[in-house]
Design a protein around this motif. Structure first.
Motif, PDB file in Angstrom:
ATOM      1  N   TRP A   1       3.181  11.226 -10.774  1.00  0.00           N
ATOM      2  CA  TRP A   1       2.847  12.640 -11.006  1.00  0.00           C
ATOM      3  C   TRP A   1       4.130  13.424 -11.324  1.00  0.00           C
ATOM      4  CZ3 TRP A   1       0.833  16.329  -6.542  1.00  0.00           C
ATOM      5  CH2 TRP A   1       0.571  17.596  -7.087  1.00  0.00           C
ATOM      6  N   GLY A   2       5.117  13.195 -10.504  1.00  0.00           N
ATOM      7  CA  GLY A   2       6.398  13.866 -10.723  1.00  0.00           C
ATOM      8  C   GLY A   2       6.995  13.503 -12.076  1.00  0.00           C
ATOM      9  N   ALA A   3       6.895  12.226 -12.416  1.00  0.00           N
ATOM     10  CA  ALA A   3       7.501  11.776 -13.668  1.00  0.00           C
ATOM     11  C   ALA A   3       6.799  12.419 -14.857  1.00  0.00           C
ATOM     12  CB  ALA A   3       7.426  10.257 -13.755  1.00  0.00           C
TER      13      ALA A   3
ATOM     14  N   TRP B   1       0.828  -1.199   0.000  1.00  0.00           N
ATOM     15  CA  TRP B   1       0.000   0.000   0.000  1.00  0.00           C
ATOM     16  C   TRP B   1       0.867   1.256   0.000  1.00  0.00           C
ATOM     17  CZ3 TRP B   1      -4.538   0.254  -1.725  1.00  0.00           C
ATOM     18  CH2 TRP B   1      -5.463  -0.790  -1.539  1.00  0.00           C
ATOM     19  N   ALA B   2       1.881   1.206   0.834  1.00  0.00           N
ATOM     20  CA  ALA B   2       2.768   2.375   0.927  1.00  0.00           C
ATOM     21  C   ALA B   2       3.437   2.636  -0.422  1.00  0.00           C
ATOM     22  CB  ALA B   2       3.814   2.161   2.005  1.00  0.00           C
ATOM     23  N   VAL B   3       3.934   1.546  -1.001  1.00  0.00           N
ATOM     24  CA  VAL B   3       4.616   1.700  -2.291  1.00  0.00           C
ATOM     25  C   VAL B   3       3.635   2.244  -3.329  1.00  0.00           C
ATOM     26  CG1 VAL B   3       5.714   0.489  -4.203  1.00  0.00           C
ATOM     27  CG2 VAL B   3       6.373  -0.025  -1.845  1.00  0.00           C
ATOM     28  N   ALA B   4       2.459   1.696  -3.320  1.00  0.00           N
ATOM     29  CA  ALA B   4       1.472   2.146  -4.301  1.00  0.00           C
ATOM     30  C   ALA B   4       1.182   3.631  -4.101  1.00  0.00           C
ATOM     31  CB  ALA B   4       0.188   1.331  -4.167  1.00  0.00           C
ATOM     32  N   GLY B   5       0.999   3.998  -2.830  1.00  0.00           N
ATOM     33  CA  GLY B   5       0.720   5.402  -2.537  1.00  0.00           C
ATOM     34  C   GLY B   5       1.835   6.300  -3.040  1.00  0.00           C
ATOM     35  N   LEU B   6       3.045   5.903  -2.726  1.00  0.00           N
ATOM     36  CA  LEU B   6       4.193   6.710  -3.156  1.00  0.00           C
ATOM     37  C   LEU B   6       4.290   6.740  -4.679  1.00  0.00           C
ATOM     38  CD1 LEU B   6       6.826   5.588  -0.514  1.00  0.00           C
ATOM     39  CD2 LEU B   6       5.598   7.767  -0.630  1.00  0.00           C
ATOM     40  N   ALA B   7       3.986   5.624  -5.288  1.00  0.00           N
ATOM     41  CA  ALA B   7       4.108   5.525  -6.744  1.00  0.00           C
ATOM     42  C   ALA B   7       3.206   6.548  -7.423  1.00  0.00           C
ATOM     43  CB  ALA B   7       3.773   4.119  -7.211  1.00  0.00           C
TER      44      ALA B   7
ATOM     45  N   MET C   1       7.805  18.332  -6.797  1.00  0.00           N
ATOM     46  CA  MET C   1       8.097  18.393  -5.370  1.00  0.00           C
ATOM     47  C   MET C   1       7.517  17.164  -4.679  1.00  0.00           C
ATOM     48  SD  MET C   1       7.745  21.450  -2.799  1.00  0.00           S
ATOM     49  CE  MET C   1       7.014  21.370  -1.204  1.00  0.00           C
ATOM     50  N   ALA C   2       6.251  16.873  -4.975  1.00  0.00           N
ATOM     51  CA  ALA C   2       5.618  15.702  -4.378  1.00  0.00           C
ATOM     52  C   ALA C   2       6.374  14.443  -4.780  1.00  0.00           C
ATOM     53  CB  ALA C   2       4.164  15.625  -4.831  1.00  0.00           C
TER      54      ALA C   2
ATOM     55  N   LEU D   1      10.258   6.385  -0.897  1.00  0.00           N
ATOM     56  CA  LEU D   1      10.315   5.052  -1.503  1.00  0.00           C
ATOM     57  C   LEU D   1      11.708   4.455  -1.378  1.00  0.00           C
ATOM     58  CD1 LEU D   1       8.675   2.968  -3.187  1.00  0.00           C
ATOM     59  CD2 LEU D   1       9.776   3.952  -5.193  1.00  0.00           C
ATOM     60  N   PHE D   2      12.707   5.257  -1.690  1.00  0.00           N
ATOM     61  CA  PHE D   2      14.091   4.794  -1.535  1.00  0.00           C
ATOM     62  C   PHE D   2      14.309   4.277  -0.124  1.00  0.00           C
ATOM     63  CE2 PHE D   2      16.287   7.598  -5.005  1.00  0.00           C
ATOM     64  CZ  PHE D   2      15.788   6.743  -5.962  1.00  0.00           C
TER      65      PHE D   2
END
Ligand SMILES: Nc1nc2c(c(=O)[nH]1)N[C@H]1C(S)=C(S)[C@@H](COP(=O)(O)OP(=O)(O)OC[C@H]3O[C@@H](n4cnc5c(=O)[nH]c(N)nc54)[C@H](O)[C@@H]3O)O[C@H]1N2
Ligand SMILES: Nc1nc2c(c(=O)[nH]1)N[C@H]1C(S)=C(S)[C@@H](COP(=O)(O)OP(=O)(O)OC[C@H]3O[C@@H](n4cnc5c(=O)[nH]c(N)nc54)[C@H](O)[C@@H]3O)O[C@H]1N2
Ligand code: SF4
Ligand code: SF4
Ligand code: SF4
Ligand code: SF4
Ligand code: SF4
Ligand SMILES: [Mo]
Lengths: 452, 227, 807
Positions: free
Chosen positions: A36-38, A25-31, A391-392, A400-401
């Motif tokens: 968005w950043g990408a 879930w965390a990874v998905a959230g961060l992704a 920024m996000a 994530l890292f």
């Protein structure tokens, strides 16, 4: 002894051994944020920096703010860990690794901000090919790469024994861990070399770290711009960096403490100590800020005053006063008495400082550019979705890292904890004895043990 | 060695912007369009700044045409990481478009806001442009070059004719256009030149002189009185 | 593309390019190639002299071309008007030329008005010519209306000729300054028949009543050069410059003194200044005594006593009254009077483009009186007069019966008759008269270089009126508001593509004549309208064709210019200043050395250098300047009186002219510069006054297709692309308006939405909207009341009252 060891290994290796849905879930959230950043960057790369809110004369904005901010955060790790190590602060043991990881991860993100900010990222290599050493930007590049290298080594060295544990105990990624473990077997010889190396690195890393944020400040203070051209910017930035670094570290500690159930390792005492450190930094930060602004105000150079008033009562007042609130008022209020609900208070203070220090960077970068010396049309900068996205994305990528790191390596140094148990206690006792006049020895010892 | 410089007489300048448009035509500076202009991205190597006199209820206004001041000690070149902007031996601050990495450090460092950035690709090659000046791409910084290409042409011509450049042979587009003859361009190293003489006038002053940037664009203040 | 530096040509030393300019040949790419076949592959830089057509300034250009492609514009360094410098609008020429939205060829209306489809030139022309022939054969030639805008020289000449030969009295010009004629006030007070000029560059004091010297007026470049002289402190004391204007325009900013005045009260102020000068004995007694008429009270031949200017001013224009009406403090009035008296030479300019208000003629007379009081008429640094251009006269126009019949008809616009007796063009009345078909319906309209549907205050009325005209032909190179109503558009070349001429017969004092060949071959299927006129006349046959014995427009120029060659004075501009001053000195002393062996050489030189001028060819004596019946400057205009008497004889005491002028009520005061005190009543509904003005960056035509100018239109406010209204911050505060707010500006007639810009440089109750752009920008003429100025037939642009509220 062996049991002890096993318990630590079990708890600390748990996040690596099994992965629950929370992680995904965390990874998905961060992704989502990273995506968005990408996308934002792809758009920017394709169309140009025009997609940002930057303009004439505010030609630096979020990216440069983030750059300074992230590089500042990086001081959390290596520098603090080195200082604690060198000062033989025993309570450091569960903290150092977490701190060092922050440095390494955040340096990548920070350096990345400069690349994001380039109008011609395709010509990035010009900096190496035609690098001009007189430019503070080159100083930055140099000192950041040195810091990054040193920090990676400094992170890696104390990890070797733990990697060996992973190699031996974990079923997966055998080759990976074997290579990284460098054939560690834990002989006394190896241990001695390792301790030696860590000690050397700790000494080495401190001046580099100080240099990093000094030269970051030089990017501004080497110009002639009002409220940038200041001699105390070097130490001011370093203090701010450590300040924000500690805050970020505390936040990270509390997050992982909760997520991985590390309460036994990260006790309120740790937070109290760090909280006290944060408090000291807050006072120091205030002192620097105060003298910086007072000298500006007292001198009352008209061009400086334009920027000064813009910050105090002009268009930037919300940011300025929010910064003061976040960096000074809230931390002081939270950290003044830490005997009860330590963790919660420290967390609030740290979050507040993290925000406050970001605002501080913003309030340094943007207002000066918004109020040029010459009667140039004043600029109003407001970031676009691209800048918010990047920024996000940057924050998310950092998280994530960090998260992935915790999935590959123990976030708390297993062997150092063990060492603390095994040798630390004895050492401290001995050391204490050496500090003290002989007659009082017994008394003091009694007090200190009671304190624990 | 010549030291190219400019004197701008603020008493004469009518704020007409002939210099601004002359520069745009000469140096292929695009209009960026309404949207971009609204966002504060107009590129104007020569820009007429206005200063209002607040002591007199803004009763007084002053027009200050501002090219790149070609500082002899330019804060902008110091900070460039890649030698994309530097001072050439004749005192002209060069701007190398195909080396610039677009970090905008020089913009942040210029106390006169004389540098401009190509936030987008604002133009392509098209008819009506001056073939002596290349069209800038997105992502690079540009600024007034004292119409450096004109110096090159004048020099080549003089060279072909085996002589030195004559006074007045190299003039900038803005000085050439100025209807009030407020802009005088020439060699500051030649004490007899008109610029040199005017630069020594009691009316002469430099913008933000206290910064020590040593601009080679020198201003003359308004005069006083009538007959 | 690469250009070898080797082939760079000295500005005028062009060889290959210049060789092709022999009469009649275009320097097209093909032409170049034919001339110099070996060089064909080498791109060549050629400088072509041209003339800027962005305002009435008439500056000489030097157009840089590479193989016929225009790559740059600069001032022609040898041109006497601008000496190498230009204003910002000159560079817009590049963007006009390469404008993508230009009409690429003739267009014909498709079904509805406003919809077009391309058409061949031949077909398009035959549409025009067949209609013209038909109307003429039906005896309706006079129903062809030709509406012309801002241009002068042989294009004007051709249209005038066409109107006469074809047989229509209706060649109407939309113009407020006619360069060929003096201002009416000047004519009435000095009797001059050529325009006056102002010797600005030698004046020590300039007092301007709203003439936008440095921004608009007769060309900012020439005025700015004079201004630079005024500011030169090394050669003479720094001159003094006073600007009277309700708004602190850039011109006013550059003035040493800005006098914010209540709009329309300039006459009062002038008379107040006169009052102070007379009271303090500051006027030039010698000049006034010897060279003026009507200063003191006088008695005429029939022993009737008349009040003189002096007593009029002392009686009716006390400083207190003037100060109350104009909003100018008494102290300032006295100071201006003293400056005028002490700083010599002084020149007073009262020749604004738009009218000062309903009392325009007397306002101008009042202002002009000051020139007599300072005695600057015919002196260096004062008022001068234009010399004549010795152009060869063209062969006489042939008229047949049909032409005579047509010309005998009254003009549609009513100019020269009834209340518009003194007016040559009454554009302001056109909408109403076309609409009502008085005195007859219009059957065909030619629109040449004017865009009334944008610039006419009665543009809405005109639009409906134009719907009644069965056939409208526009010659605009652009699809502007008016062309959109046309049935046929025959796009003109833009000015860098065509042969043209420009006689600058104003302001400069000296006479000059510019000729330009095309700087580039036409980019699109357009044609020089002057050539089109010649083509049209060919098809009409008979006397019409006979009146136009030329194939091409350059033949007309070639013929006319011969006069300059034959005049044995003046010279083609020199390429070195040494040569120029030598010639000037020689000519001043009465020696004139011919430079050219024959006319061809003269013509070639003219086309290569761009202009001819005669720096000495204007009369300098005050005799030439005072051509009234009395031979003096007339405070009391006997010419005016004569005109009125004649009118009275023709139309009787109750005639329209007599009535409108109020001859009876005004009595003697009509012939004196007696302005009426403006009404002071407040308008609660529309408490603010609207002032529309020209931006320096606004080219005639609006400049909607010139991005450089639109992007940075002005420096006194920060604006870009969009139009705006200037409001005093205190006024705005009472209205709850913030800087940059969108506001509605509303008048009785309409409303427009613009952005508010705060500007302290204004009277509190006046707001200002610049004339700007074309098409997209809100047009202040949506607000302007349609009031005609009876002496000029033009609209009153600055009498409208408005209110403002947040949008
Ligand atoms: N740049 C440019 N130049 C032009 C033109 C153009 O479109 N653009 N058009 C040409 C044409 S057609 C013309 S007619 C001329 C016009 O030339 P000008 O008459 O010089 O120009 P305007 O801007 O119409 O008006 C000049 C000034 O009069 C002020 N004013 C308004 N009302 C009053 C008043 O009652 N009293 C006084 N004292 N001042 C008042 C305005 O604020 C303005 O500053 O310009 C010509 N030149
Ligand atoms: N509110 C307000 N309105 C005003 C004024 C004011 O002060 N206030 N001033 C008035 C005055 S003084 C005047 S003189 C009028 C001027 O009004 P107009 O006579 O309409 O003058 P321009 O705006 O110059 O319009 C010229 C038109 O000619 C066309 N054109 C451009 N170049 C060429 C060319 O090369 N060939 C041909 N054939 N056509 C071309 C263009 O389409 C352009 O629209 O405006 C009046 N309107
Ligand atoms: S061209 Fe001359 S007068 Fe016009 S703004 Fe530039 S310097 Fe001033
Ligand atoms: S004016 Fe600015 S850009 Fe020009 S040389 Fe000086 S610092 Fe550099
Ligand atoms: S933007 Fe370009 S010229 Fe300016 S400092 Fe960076 S690399 Fe150098
Ligand atoms: S010197 Fe040349 S480049 Fe510089 S402002 Fe003037 S015209 Fe532009
Ligand atoms: S003053 Fe008029 S004619 Fe002269 S350059 Fe400017 S727009 Fe052209
Ligand atoms: Mo006009």
């Amino acid at each position: 002894m062996v049991e002890h060891k096993d318990v630590h290994e079990e708890i600390l290796l748990a996040p690596i051994a099994q992965t629950g849905p929370g992680f995904y879930w965390a990874v998905a959230g961060l992704a989502v944020f990273i995506l968005w950043g990408a996308i934002a960057y792809a758009v920017q790369f394709h169309q140009g920096l025009g997609v940002t809110g930057l303009q004439q004369p505010v030609s630096w904005g979020f990216y440069v703010t983030n750059f300074v901010f992230f590089i500042g955060i990086s001081h959390a790790g290596t520098l603090i860990s080195a200082i604690l190590r060198l000062s033989k602060a025993e309570w450091r043991r569960p903290i150092t690794r977490m701190a060092e990881v922050i440095t390494v991860m955040v340096l990548f993100i920070g350096a990345g901000q400069i690349l994001i900010d380039l109008g011609r990222p395709d010509r990035m290599m010009n900096v190496i090919r035609y690098g001009r050493y007189q430019s503070p930007l080159l100083w930055d590049a140099t000192s950041i790469s040195a810091y990054l290298t040193a920090s990676v080594v400094y992170l890696y060295l104390p990890m070797i024994p733990d990697i060996a544990v992973l190699r031996d105990r974990l079923k997966k990624r055998k080759l990976f861990y074997s290579v990284l473990a460098l054939g560690w077997t834990g002989t006394e010889h190896q241990q001695r070399i390792l301790n030696r190396a860590i000690a050397i690195m700790a000494v080495l890393v401190i001046p580099i770290a100080v240099s990093v944020h000094s030269v970051v400040s030089f990017v501004f203070s080497m110009t002639l711009q009002p409220m940038w051209h200041s001699t105390i910017f070097g130490p001011y930035f370093v203090v701010g960096a450590i300040f924000s670094g500690i805050a970020a570290l505390i936040v990270a500690m509390i997050v992982f403490r909760k997520a991985y159930g590390l309460e036994p390792y990260l006790k309120p005492i740790h937070f109290r100590y760090l909280g006290q450190l944060l408090l000291i930094m807050a006072l120091l930060w205030f002192y620097f800020t105060f003298s910086e602004y007072l000298t500006g105000y007292y001198g009352a150079e008209p061009e400086e005053m334009k920027v000064f008033w813009a910050k105090f009562i002009g268009p930037f007042w919300p940011f300025f006063w929010a910064m003061v609130l976040c960096n000074f008022v809230i931390p002081i209020a939270c950290l003044a008495r830490l005997s009860q609900r330590t963790v919660g208070k420290v967390l609030i203070a740290s979050l507040s400082v993290t925000v406050g220090m970001w605002l501080e960077r913003f309030i340094i970068v943007v207002p000066t550019l918004s109020f040029p010396r010459v009667p140039f049309p004043e600029g109003v900068y407001s970031p676009t979705w691209v800048e918010w996205g990047l920024m996000a994305g940057s924050f998310a990528l950092f998280a994530l890292f960090y998260l992935l790191f915790t999935k590959l390596f123990p976030i708390i140094s297993i062997w150092e904890i063990q060492e603390g148990r095994e040798t630390g206690l004895k050492e401290v006792e001995e050391r204490l004895l050496t500090y003290l006049p002989d007659e009082a020895e017994a008394n003091i010892l009694a007090v200190s043990t009671r304190g624990r | 060695m010549a030291l190219w410089g400019m004197v701008i007489d603020l008493d004469r300048c009518t704020g007409c912007q002939a210099c601004v448009m002359a520069c745009k035509a000469e140096n292929n500076v695009p209009a960026v369009g309404q949207k971009e202009a609204e966002r504060g991205r107009i590129i104007s190597w020569m820009q007429v700044l206005t200063e209002t006199d607040e002591e007199h209820h803004s009763e007084k206004m002053r027009f200050i045409p501002r090219p790149c001041l070609q500082c002899d000690d330019p804060p902008c070149t110091k900070v460039c990481p890649v030698y994309a902007t530097y001072r050439n031996p004749e005192g002209i601050i060069a701007q190398i478009y195909n080396r610039c990495i677009g970090c905008r450090f020089c913009m942040a460092a210029c106390p006169y806001n004389a540098k401009y950035f190509n936030w987008y690709t604002y133009q392509k090659e098209k008819p009506g442009q001056n073939p002596d000046v290349s069209v800038r791409e997105k992502g690079v910084v540009e600024k007034c070059t004292f119409c450096h290409h004109r110096l090159q042409k004048a020099r080549e011509r003089a060279h072909a004719e085996k002589r030195e450049i004559e006074p007045g042979e190299y003039n900038t587009a803005c000085a050439q256009a100025c209807p009030a003859q407020a802009i005088i361009f020439g060699d500051l190293a030649d004490p007899g030149s008109e610029v040199s003489k005017l630069a020594r006038s009691p009316r002469a002053f430099k913008l933000q002189e206290e910064l020590g940037t040593k601009p080679k664009v020198i201003y003359l203040t308004e005069g006083e009185g009538g007959g | 593309m690469r250009f070898t530096r080797r082939t760079f040509l000295q500005v005028l030393g062009g060889t290959a390019g210049a060789a092709v300019v022999a009469k009649g040949q275009l320097s097209s790419k093909v032409g170049l190639a034919a001339q110099d076949i070996e060089r064909w592959a080498t791109p060549e830089e050629v400088m072509v002299p041209s003339i800027c057509q962005q305002c009435p300034g008439g500056c000489g250009l030097m157009v840089r071309t590479h193989d016929g492609e225009v790559t740059g514009i600069a001032g022609n360094p040898y041109h006497p008007i601008n000496r190498g410098s230009v204003c910002p609008k000159a560079f817009g020429g590049l963007q006009i030329l390469y404008d993508n939205t230009r009409l690429k060829g003739p267009m014909v209306r498709a079904k509805e008005r406003g919809q077009f489809q391309p058409i061949e030139w031949d077909k398009a022309l035959s549409m025009v010519t067949s209609r013209l022939s038909e109307l003429r054969s039906k005896g309706l030639s006079h129903t062809v209306l030709i509406l012309g805008g801002q241009y002068r020289g042989y294009r004007d000449n051709l249209w005038r000729r066409f109107a006469e030969a074809y047989g229509t009295p209706n060649y109407v010009r939309v113009r407020c300054f006619s360069p060929e004629k003096p201002a009416l006030a000047h004519y009435l007070m000095q009797g001059v028949t050529s325009p006056l000029s102002y010797d600005l560059s030698k004046a020590q004091l300039i007092l301007s009543f709203g003439a936008s010297l440095l921004e608009a007026w007769l060309g900012p470049v020439h005025a700015a050069q004079a201004f630079a002289q005024l500011r030169r402190s090394s050669e003479r004391p720094r001159g003094w410059f006073i600007q009277v204007d309700p708004r602190r325009s850039p011109t006013a900013i550059k003035a040493d003194r800005w006098i914010p005045i209540v709009p329309g009260t300039d006459g009062m102020l002038a008379l107040g200044i006169a009052n102070a000068m007379i009271r303090e004995g500051l006027y030039d007694r010698d000049f006034v005594e010897k060279q003026t008429f009507g200063f003191e009270d006088w008695v005429d031949d029939s022993r009737q006593p008349h009040m003189g200017f002096k007593n009029l001013v002392l009686r009716d224009y006390s400083l207190v009254a003037v100060s109350a009406a104009t909003g100018v403090p008494v102290k300032s009035i006295i100071e201006i009077a003293r400056s005028l008296a002490t700083i010599k030479p002084a020149v007073v300019i009262g020749e604004r483009g738009p009218a000062y208000g309903p009392d325009d003629l007397h306002t101008r007379m009042a202002i002009h009186s000051l020139n007599a009081l300072v005695g600057n008429i015919g002196v260096l640094g004062g008022l001068r007069i234009q010399g004549d251009l010795p152009l060869a006269s063209l062969p006489p126009i042939r008229r047949d019966e049909a032409a005579n019949r047509g010309l005998a008809q009254p003009r549609i616009d009513g100019a020269g008759r009834e209340q518009y007796l003194l007016v040559s063009d009454t554009t302001q009345l056109l909408p109403e008269r076309i609409m009502n078909g008085t005195p007859y319906p219009v059957n065909m309209l030619f629109l040449f270089a004017t865009n009334p549907l944008a610039n006419h205050p009665a543009k809405q009325a005109l639009r409906s009126a134009m719907k009644k005209i069965p056939f409208i032909v526009s010659f605009s190179p652009f699809l502007d508001d008016s062309s959109a109503m046309a049935d046929l558009i025959l796009p003109d070349h833009t000015y860098l593509e065509r042969w043209q001429d420009d006689p600058v017969t104003h302001l400069a004092g000296f006479t000059s004549f510019s000729v330009a060949r095309p700087a580039t071959s036409p980019l699109h299927q357009t044609r020089n309208t002057a050539d089109v006129v010649l083509q049209i006349t060919k098809t009409q046959g008979g006397t019409v064709a006979e009146s136009f014995p030329w194939k091409k427009f350059e033949d007309v120029l070639h013929q006319g210019v011969h006069g300059l060659y034959a005049a044995k004075r003046g010279y083609v501009v020199s390429t070195t200043s040494e040569e120029e001053s030598l010639r000037k000195v020689l000519e001043r002393q009465g020696y004139w050395v011919p430079e050219f062996q024959d006319y061809d050489a003269f013509w070639n030189a003219l086309v290569q250098r761009g202009a001819w001028w005669d720096p000495t060819g204007f009369p300098e004596s005050s005799k030439a300047l005072l051509k009234t019946a009395s031979g003096k400057f007339e405070f009391y205009s006997s010419a005016f009186k004569r005109l009125v008497n004649e009118a009275a004889k023709k139309e009787g005491k109750d005639g329209r002219f007599m009535k409108t002028l109020g001859v009876e009520q005004r009595g003697d005061l009509l012939y004196l510069p007696a302005v009426t005190t403006p009404p002071t009543e407040e308008n609660d509904q529309f408490p603010l006054r609207l002032n529309t003005y020209r931006l320096l960056s606004r080219p005639v035509g609006g400049g909607g297709n010139q991005p450089w100018l639109l992007e940075q239109p002005a420096v006194h406010v920060r604006a870009s692309w969009e139009s705006w209204v200037e409001v005093h911050p205190e006024t705005a505060a009472t209205l709850g308006i913030q800087e940059e707010d969108w506001v509605w500006v509303e008048s009785e007639k309409g409303r427009i939405r613009v952005r508010a810009k705060f500007y302290t440089g204004t009277r509190r109750n006046v707001v200002h909207i610049p004339l700007m752009g074309r098409g997209e920008n809100p047009n202040p003429n949506d607000l302007i009341a349609n009031e005609p100025d009876i002496f000029r037939g033009f609209g009153l642009f600055n009498t409208t009252r408005v209110r403002i509220r947040r949008a």
